[in-house]
Design an enzyme around this catalytic site. Structure first.
Site, PDB file in Angstrom:
ATOM      1  N   LYS A 114       0.862  -1.180   0.000  1.00 52.42           N
ATOM      2  CA  LYS A 114       0.000   0.000   0.000  1.00 52.42           C
ATOM      3  C   LYS A 114       0.899   1.231   0.000  1.00 52.42           C
ATOM      4  CE  LYS A 114      -1.860   2.948   2.145  1.00 52.42           C
ATOM      5  NZ  LYS A 114      -1.871   4.439   1.921  1.00 52.42           N
ATOM      6  N   SER A 120       4.425   7.597  10.469  1.00 49.92           N
ATOM      7  CA  SER A 120       4.408   8.351  11.721  1.00 49.92           C
ATOM      8  C   SER A 120       4.216   7.428  12.920  1.00 49.92           C
ATOM      9  CB  SER A 120       3.291   9.387  11.697  1.00 49.92           C
ATOM     10  OG  SER A 120       2.023   8.757  11.802  1.00 49.92           O
ATOM     11  N   THR A 121       4.645   7.903  14.079  1.00 51.95           N
ATOM     12  CA  THR A 121       4.468   7.150  15.315  1.00 51.95           C
ATOM     13  C   THR A 121       2.989   6.989  15.641  1.00 51.95           C
ATOM     14  OG1 THR A 121       6.611   7.893  16.161  1.00 51.95           O
ATOM     15  CG2 THR A 121       5.005   7.126  17.778  1.00 51.95           C
ATOM     16  N   GLU A 178       8.984   1.303  11.393  1.00 47.43           N
ATOM     17  CA  GLU A 178      10.020   2.333  11.275  1.00 47.43           C
ATOM     18  C   GLU A 178       9.279   3.658  11.305  1.00 47.43           C
ATOM     19  OE1 GLU A 178      11.864   5.260   9.984  1.00 47.43           O
ATOM     20  OE2 GLU A 178      12.120   4.279   8.037  1.00 47.43           O
ATOM     21  N   CYS A 226      24.773  19.243   8.302  1.00 51.08           N
ATOM     22  CA  CYS A 226      23.554  19.616   9.038  1.00 51.08           C
ATOM     23  C   CYS A 226      22.436  20.100   8.130  1.00 51.08           C
ATOM     24  CB  CYS A 226      23.874  20.699  10.073  1.00 51.08           C
ATOM     25  SG  CYS A 226      23.956  22.362   9.404  1.00 51.08           S
ATOM     26  N   GLU A 247       8.469  15.972  15.003  1.00 49.36           N
ATOM     27  CA  GLU A 247       8.961  15.684  13.657  1.00 49.36           C
ATOM     28  C   GLU A 247       8.156  16.534  12.676  1.00 49.36           C
ATOM     29  OE1 GLU A 247      10.119  11.766  11.100  1.00 49.36           O
ATOM     30  OE2 GLU A 247       8.070  11.843  11.866  1.00 49.36           O
TER      31      GLU A 247
END
Length: 502
Positions: free
Chosen positions: A201, A259-260, A281, A303, A400
């Protein structure tokens, strides 16, 4: 830049098919019966995919839902339980996967342009990193397919024991929008090598290359090839198609990147259904820690991709000036232009999310030293934002964002740097910039994250396991560790009689 979009339908059991519309239960049963006997969908349901450079509609893509997932799972289950793929030798699977990789290379120009069009990724970088990297990922696991071994056990009595490592079965892959092709193959490749069948998906923002990859799987024309039902692609939304995969009783394992918050839902659905294992992940807020002895130029390059940057106080002011100056020559624009450094955000929702975080940072008292404004007459372009005077409890330092927002913060000692680096619910990755090997070793062992980059950043390799600690999830993509999650261990024991040795 115009590009023909060739594939917009679901790919189920080796065919491109329309999605089943939202209809009454009796009609669903009837249409399912018709599909099983004729392989024909009756009605069509679609959603728009847009060009992030302009916001214009690229095309309409089939919107898969629970019924479509059911059909894909039936195809994958049949291919696993009765098909050739799990019963081939690892050598045969590897040979077919090598051919699949060759087809990716042969179509890399079109694939790179398609991914650039759908995701807003830089064309030159996408071709090398994402498309060529996808083919290399396939080849890596193709080489591993015939090296899956069990163990001989030393039993305590007159017994012979050994283990088998068998494919886990039907796998559901749910992939994000940031690396559509590379994520597709980081999950599909080890699952293929293990002998699994699968449903993929893709993210609703970036569905097009996944369908093209499914087409190429069908085109593998050496004897046997990739049989029908081994790879199925169901495009659609996470709340419907994705949720159906997570909760499906006949899917044996789910691998998810995203996402978490969604990862929690995936894990909950897996537990409430058939207790299928999951690999997650998830999000990250990865720190980059730059020490006084760092090479300023190299640190500035490292960075660029970071959002949470800690700089030791001795070089902090100099580093802020360096980054601010470098942003003045940073080109935001059309990702097809080879002189551009940054393309658009993937869609309007992400564009607005990033801008809202920038405004929130200013309201909380951080200093916006450069950028942070929308740019261009159309599309989802944002100037990279650099903040100073950022506190640890500000949202721009904690959340995030997934956009061009950098927070620069100061530290004094190595102990303070370690504490700040670990002061997050995430543990995906971290970067350390220093010339002191002792500092590098101490920091790499003290930071709780799945991957630590020393004097570099965002280096991904097919042999390097990638996955996080804490709320960044568990399970690895890439490397031999990724293969393990698509295998399960079976022990076999048989008595032995009159053996001269045990």
């Amino acid at each position: 830049m115009t590009l023909e979009v060739k594939f917009t339908k679901l790919f189920i059991n080796g065919d491109f098919v329309d999605a089943i519309s939202d209809i009454y239960i009796f009609e669903r049963i009837l249409f399912l019966y018709i599909y099983i006997h004729t392989h024909t969908h009756i009605t069509e349901k679609t959603f728009e995919t847009r060009d992030p450079r302009t916001g214009d509609v690229i095309g309409r893509v089939a919107e898969g839902d629970k019924e479509d997932v059911d059909l894909a799972v039936k195809a994958a289950r049949k291919a696993f339980d009765h098909g050739k793929w799990p019963r081939m030798s690892g050598y045969e699977r590897g040979r077919i996967m090598m051919k699949y990789a060759d087809l990716i290379d042969q179509h890399k120009e079109e694939l790179a342009k398609l991914e650039c069009l759908d995701a807003g990724k830089l064309l030159a970088l996408t071709k090398v990193v994402d498309i060529e990297g996808s083919a290399d990922m396939l080849r890596y696991y193709a080489g591993a397919a015939d090296k899956i071994h069990g163990e001989t056990l030393k039993m305590a009595g007159n017994l012979h024991g050994y283990t088998l490592r068998e494919p886990i079965g039907v796998v559901g892959h749910i992939i994000p929008w940031n690396f559509p092709s590379l994520m597709f193959f980081s999950k599909v490749s080890p699952a293929l090598a293990a002998g699994c069948t699968m449903i993929v998906k893709p993210a609703e923002q970036t569905p097009l290359t996944a369908l093209y990859h499914a087409f190429l799987a069908k085109e593998v024309n050496i004897p046997a090839g990739i049989p029908d039902g081994v790879i199925n692609v169901v495009t659609g939304f996470g709340s419907t198609a994705g949720a159906s995969i997570a909760s499906h009783m006949d899917i044996d394992m789910v691998s998810f990147t995203g996402s978490t918050a969604v990862g929690r839902k995936i894990m909950e659905a897996a537990a409430k259904s058939n207790l299928k294992p999951v690999s997650l992940e998830l999000g990250g807020k990865s720190p980059i820690i730059i020490f006084d002895d760092a090479d300023i130029d190299m640190a500035g390059e490292a960075c660029i991709a970071g959002s949470r940057v800690y700089v030791q106080e001795g070089i902090y002011d100099k580093f802020v000036t360096k980054v601010t100056e470098s942003m003045k020559s940073w080109v935001v624009g059309d990702p097809f232009d080879p002189h551009v450094h940054q393309g658009p955000q993937v869609d309007k929702a992400q564009f607005e999310k990033v801008l809202s975080y920038i405004e929130h940072g200013k309201r909380e008292g951080a200093t916006l030293v450069t950028g942070g404004k929308p740019c261009g007459e159309k599309g989802y372009y944002i100037e990279p934002a650099v903040f100073t005077d950022v506190e640890e409890d500000m949202l721009i330092a904690k959340d995030e964002i997934f956009g061009p927002v950098m927070s620069l913060m100061k530290f004094k000692t190595i102990e303070e740097a370690m504490e700040k680096a670990n002061n997050t619910k995430y543990g995906l990755a971290a970067g350390v910039v220093t010339k002191d090997l002792n500092i590098a070793n101490r920091m790499s062992r003290s930071i709780r994250a799945g991957i630590i980059w020393i004097n570099c950043y965002l280096i991904i390799d097919r042999d390097c396991p990638f996955g996080g600690f804490k709320m960044s999830g568990f399970g690895k993509d890439s490397g031999m560790h990724a293969l393990e999650k698509y295998l399960q261990v079976k022990s076999v024991i048989t008595p032995i009689f009159d053996s001269p040795w045990l």
